[in-house]
Design a protein around this motif. Structure first.
Motif, PDB file in Angstrom:
ATOM      1  N   LYS A 105      78.660-106.897 -23.914  1.00 53.93           N
ATOM      2  CA  LYS A 105      77.504-107.301 -23.086  1.00 53.93           C
ATOM      3  C   LYS A 105      76.476-107.974 -23.979  1.00 53.93           C
ATOM      4  O   LYS A 105      76.211-107.516 -25.082  1.00 53.93           O
ATOM      5  CB  LYS A 105      76.896-106.081 -22.413  1.00 53.93           C
ATOM      6  N   GLU A 106      75.911-109.063 -23.489  1.00 53.66           N
ATOM      7  CA  GLU A 106      74.942-109.823 -24.284  1.00 53.66           C
ATOM      8  C   GLU A 106      73.607-109.935 -23.559  1.00 53.66           C
ATOM      9  O   GLU A 106      73.575-110.212 -22.360  1.00 53.66           O
ATOM     10  CB  GLU A 106      75.478-111.233 -24.531  1.00 53.66           C
ATOM     11  N   ILE A 107      72.537-109.678 -24.298  1.00 58.51           N
ATOM     12  CA  ILE A 107      71.184-109.835 -23.739  1.00 58.51           C
ATOM     13  C   ILE A 107      70.416-110.715 -24.712  1.00 58.51           C
ATOM     14  O   ILE A 107      70.441-110.463 -25.922  1.00 58.51           O
ATOM     15  CB  ILE A 107      70.468-108.465 -23.606  1.00 58.51           C
ATOM     16  N   GLU A 108      69.751-111.731 -24.198  1.00 53.14           N
ATOM     17  CA  GLU A 108      69.016-112.625 -25.091  1.00 53.14           C
ATOM     18  C   GLU A 108      67.552-112.734 -24.656  1.00 53.14           C
ATOM     19  O   GLU A 108      67.268-112.861 -23.472  1.00 53.14           O
ATOM     20  CB  GLU A 108      69.687-114.004 -25.082  1.00 53.14           C
ATOM     21  N   ILE A 109      66.664-112.653 -25.627  1.00 51.24           N
ATOM     22  CA  ILE A 109      65.225-112.813 -25.350  1.00 51.24           C
ATOM     23  C   ILE A 109      64.723-113.975 -26.198  1.00 51.24           C
ATOM     24  O   ILE A 109      64.942-113.994 -27.411  1.00 51.24           O
ATOM     25  CB  ILE A 109      64.411-111.545 -25.731  1.00 51.24           C
ATOM     26  N   LYS A 110      64.058-114.913 -25.568  1.00 47.93           N
ATOM     27  CA  LYS A 110      63.467-116.042 -26.303  1.00 47.93           C
ATOM     28  C   LYS A 110      61.955-115.940 -26.139  1.00 47.93           C
ATOM     29  O   LYS A 110      61.456-115.834 -25.014  1.00 47.93           O
ATOM     30  CB  LYS A 110      63.996-117.350 -25.700  1.00 47.93           C
ATOM     31  N   LEU A 111      61.241-115.913 -27.239  1.00 43.85           N
ATOM     32  CA  LEU A 111      59.792-115.744 -27.107  1.00 43.85           C
ATOM     33  C   LEU A 111      59.022-116.483 -28.195  1.00 43.85           C
ATOM     34  O   LEU A 111      59.595-116.845 -29.222  1.00 43.85           O
ATOM     35  CB  LEU A 111      59.418-114.260 -27.047  1.00 43.85           C
TER      36      LEU A 111
ATOM     37  N   THR B 233      74.006-107.810 -28.797  1.00 48.92           N
ATOM     38  CA  THR B 233      75.378-107.793 -28.286  1.00 48.92           C
ATOM     39  C   THR B 233      75.934-106.382 -28.435  1.00 48.92           C
ATOM     40  O   THR B 233      75.977-105.835 -29.544  1.00 48.92           O
ATOM     41  CB  THR B 233      76.270-108.785 -29.060  1.00 48.92           C
ATOM     42  N   ILE B 234      76.293-105.808 -27.298  1.00 48.92           N
ATOM     43  CA  ILE B 234      76.897-104.481 -27.334  1.00 48.92           C
ATOM     44  C   ILE B 234      78.412-104.677 -27.340  1.00 48.92           C
ATOM     45  O   ILE B 234      78.991-105.182 -26.372  1.00 48.92           O
ATOM     46  CB  ILE B 234      76.471-103.619 -26.116  1.00 48.92           C
ATOM     47  N   LYS B 235      79.024-104.348 -28.473  1.00 47.58           N
ATOM     48  CA  LYS B 235      80.478-104.471 -28.597  1.00 47.58           C
ATOM     49  C   LYS B 235      81.094-103.086 -28.445  1.00 47.58           C
ATOM     50  O   LYS B 235      80.380-102.106 -28.269  1.00 47.58           O
ATOM     51  CB  LYS B 235      80.820-105.096 -29.947  1.00 47.58           C
ATOM     52  N   ASP B 236      82.446-103.023 -28.541  1.00 47.68           N
ATOM     53  CA  ASP B 236      83.124-101.737 -28.340  1.00 47.68           C
ATOM     54  C   ASP B 236      82.626-100.662 -29.295  1.00 47.68           C
ATOM     55  O   ASP B 236      82.458 -99.508 -28.922  1.00 47.68           O
ATOM     56  CB  ASP B 236      84.646-101.900 -28.552  1.00 47.68           C
ATOM     57  N   ASP B 237      82.409-101.072 -30.543  1.00 48.98           N
ATOM     58  CA  ASP B 237      82.077-100.061 -31.550  1.00 48.98           C
ATOM     59  C   ASP B 237      80.700-100.247 -32.175  1.00 48.98           C
ATOM     60  O   ASP B 237      80.319 -99.471 -33.040  1.00 48.98           O
ATOM     61  CB  ASP B 237      83.141-100.070 -32.662  1.00 48.98           C
ATOM     62  N   ARG B 238      79.993-101.287 -31.774  1.00 48.54           N
ATOM     63  CA  ARG B 238      78.726-101.553 -32.469  1.00 48.54           C
ATOM     64  C   ARG B 238      77.698-102.285 -31.606  1.00 48.54           C
ATOM     65  O   ARG B 238      78.061-102.943 -30.619  1.00 48.54           O
ATOM     66  CB  ARG B 238      78.996-102.397 -33.721  1.00 48.54           C
ATOM     67  N   LEU B 239      76.459-102.138 -32.033  1.00 50.58           N
ATOM     68  CA  LEU B 239      75.382-102.955 -31.464  1.00 50.58           C
ATOM     69  C   LEU B 239      75.006-103.973 -32.533  1.00 50.58           C
ATOM     70  O   LEU B 239      74.714-103.604 -33.679  1.00 50.58           O
ATOM     71  CB  LEU B 239      74.169-102.068 -31.137  1.00 50.58           C
TER      72      LEU B 239
ATOM     73  N   ILE C 189      67.865-100.778 -24.992  1.00 56.14           N
ATOM     74  CA  ILE C 189      69.281-101.051 -25.272  1.00 56.14           C
ATOM     75  C   ILE C 189      69.870 -99.950 -26.164  1.00 56.14           C
ATOM     76  O   ILE C 189      70.987 -99.476 -25.944  1.00 56.14           O
ATOM     77  CB  ILE C 189      69.436-102.451 -25.913  1.00 56.14           C
ATOM     78  N   SER C 190      69.109 -99.495 -27.160  1.00 54.85           N
ATOM     79  CA  SER C 190      69.664 -98.464 -28.042  1.00 54.85           C
ATOM     80  C   SER C 190      69.836 -97.142 -27.293  1.00 54.85           C
ATOM     81  O   SER C 190      70.755 -96.375 -27.565  1.00 54.85           O
ATOM     82  CB  SER C 190      68.831 -98.302 -29.319  1.00 54.85           C
ATOM     83  N   GLU C 191      68.964 -96.924 -26.298  1.00 53.91           N
ATOM     84  CA  GLU C 191      69.108 -95.728 -25.463  1.00 53.91           C
ATOM     85  C   GLU C 191      70.406 -95.835 -24.645  1.00 53.91           C
ATOM     86  O   GLU C 191      71.182 -94.887 -24.556  1.00 53.91           O
ATOM     87  CB  GLU C 191      67.890 -95.658 -24.541  1.00 53.91           C
ATOM     88  N   ILE C 192      70.651 -97.028 -24.085  1.00 55.02           N
ATOM     89  CA  ILE C 192      71.876 -97.263 -23.303  1.00 55.02           C
ATOM     90  C   ILE C 192      73.111 -97.038 -24.182  1.00 55.02           C
ATOM     91  O   ILE C 192      74.129 -96.516 -23.749  1.00 55.02           O
ATOM     92  CB  ILE C 192      71.879 -98.706 -22.716  1.00 55.02           C
ATOM     93  N   CYS C 193      72.996 -97.435 -25.461  1.00 59.71           N
ATOM     94  CA  CYS C 193      74.133 -97.302 -26.391  1.00 59.71           C
ATOM     95  C   CYS C 193      74.395 -95.847 -26.790  1.00 59.71           C
ATOM     96  O   CYS C 193      75.396 -95.558 -27.441  1.00 59.71           O
ATOM     97  CB  CYS C 193      73.885 -98.124 -27.656  1.00 59.71           C
ATOM     98  N   GLY C 194      73.481 -94.950 -26.436  1.00 59.05           N
ATOM     99  CA  GLY C 194      73.702 -93.534 -26.709  1.00 59.05           C
ATOM    100  C   GLY C 194      73.195 -93.058 -28.067  1.00 59.05           C
ATOM    101  O   GLY C 194      73.583 -91.971 -28.520  1.00 59.05           O
ATOM    102  N   PHE C 195      72.335 -93.833 -28.688  1.00 64.23           N
ATOM    103  CA  PHE C 195      71.778 -93.389 -29.968  1.00 64.23           C
ATOM    104  C   PHE C 195      70.781 -92.253 -29.738  1.00 64.23           C
ATOM    105  O   PHE C 195      70.170 -92.155 -28.664  1.00 64.23           O
ATOM    106  CB  PHE C 195      71.083 -94.561 -30.686  1.00 64.23           C
TER     107      PHE C 195
END
Lengths: 137, 112
Positions: free
Chosen positions: A2-8, A68-74, A25-31
């Motif tokens: 999953k990809e999230i992009e912020i331009k600012l 980018t949230i990959k299978d094993d990493r953010l 996002i890090s909360e979603i990843c389970g950290f």
């Protein structure tokens, strides 16, 4: 994946948007809470460094943050379009040297599993930061 | 937005901060702390109870104030650090450099 992009804009008043993004996002990843805090400060520091050092405080430039949230990493990539940074000049400071400033790189490296400075783009730099997901490595 | 208020409790100048201290807001905190160190305020207590987030520019501001206070043999203490703020001090190993207290009362008594 999953990809999230912020331009600012490179204006410090928008840093909170990046912090809210990475925190969620890090909360979603389970950290853990502690890891979420460390990741939030790392990404915030990296963006602040771009504003201070790459853009010299110019608030009208662009920063792109891609999560980018990959299978094993953010994976978090910060892209700027400023002057080239020589990765050899980016060093965490000695923590025994008590003085204001210079802690950002240390906070980034403490939070992340891998940090790569890439100045190969034709214009600007990109910082690639990786944190393996809980149980992902 | 950051709110920084200063009040006096006996001889102690208590700096109450509310909000997030980052690259944008830390100059506001720096201004207040440097005013106090300029007038050689002997005892400064920074109350961080309502600080949800602090980045390295906020930490640098406090280090600078601590160093200024040291120049005239004054005292600067911190109180009520939330976990997220405590983490930054620990990661920077500055938790051993600052006098950190659980409450403002405890910190105020320690000035005496």
């Amino acid at each position: 994946m999953k990809e999230i992009e912020i331009k600012l804009p490179s204006d410090p008043r928008y840093l909170k948007i990046i912090r809210n993004g990475i925190s969620h996002i890090s909360e979603i990843c389970g950290f853990s809470d502690e890891e979420c805090n460390a990741l939030t400060i790392a990404v915030d520091e990296a963006a602040a460094n771009i504003i201070k050092h790459t853009y010299n405080g110019d608030e009208n430039q662009t920063i792109i943050v891609r999560f980018t949230i990959k299978d094993d990493r953010l994976e978090i990539i910060l892209r700027d379009f400023g002057k080239k940074i020589d990765p050899k000049n980016i060093k965490p400071r000695n923590l025994d040297d008590i003085r204001p400033g210079g802690l950002g790189v240390h906070l980034i490296k403490s939070a992340m599993d891998e940090v790569t400075y890439d100045n190969s783009p034709e214009v600007g730099n990109q910082l690639i930061m990786t944190k393996y997901l809980p149980g992902g490595k | 937005m950051l709110e920084v208020k200063t009040r006096k409790q006996n001889t102690v100048a208590i700096v109450e901060i509310e909000g997030e201290v980052d690259l944008y807001s830390s100059p506001q905190l720096r201004k207040v702390l440097l005013e106090l160190t300029k007038e050689k305020s002997p005892a400064i207590l920074v109350d961080l109870a309502n600080v949800k987030y602090m980045d390295s520019s906020g930490v640098a501001t406090l280090v600078e104030a601590l160093q200024q206070v040291g120049k005239y043999s004054g005292n600067l203490k911190l109180a009520n650090l939330r976990d997220a703020v405590k983490d930054v001090f620990e990661l920077s190993r500055l938790d051993k450099v600052f006098d950190i207290y659980q409450s403002t009362n405890e910190a105020c008594s320690a000035f005496k």
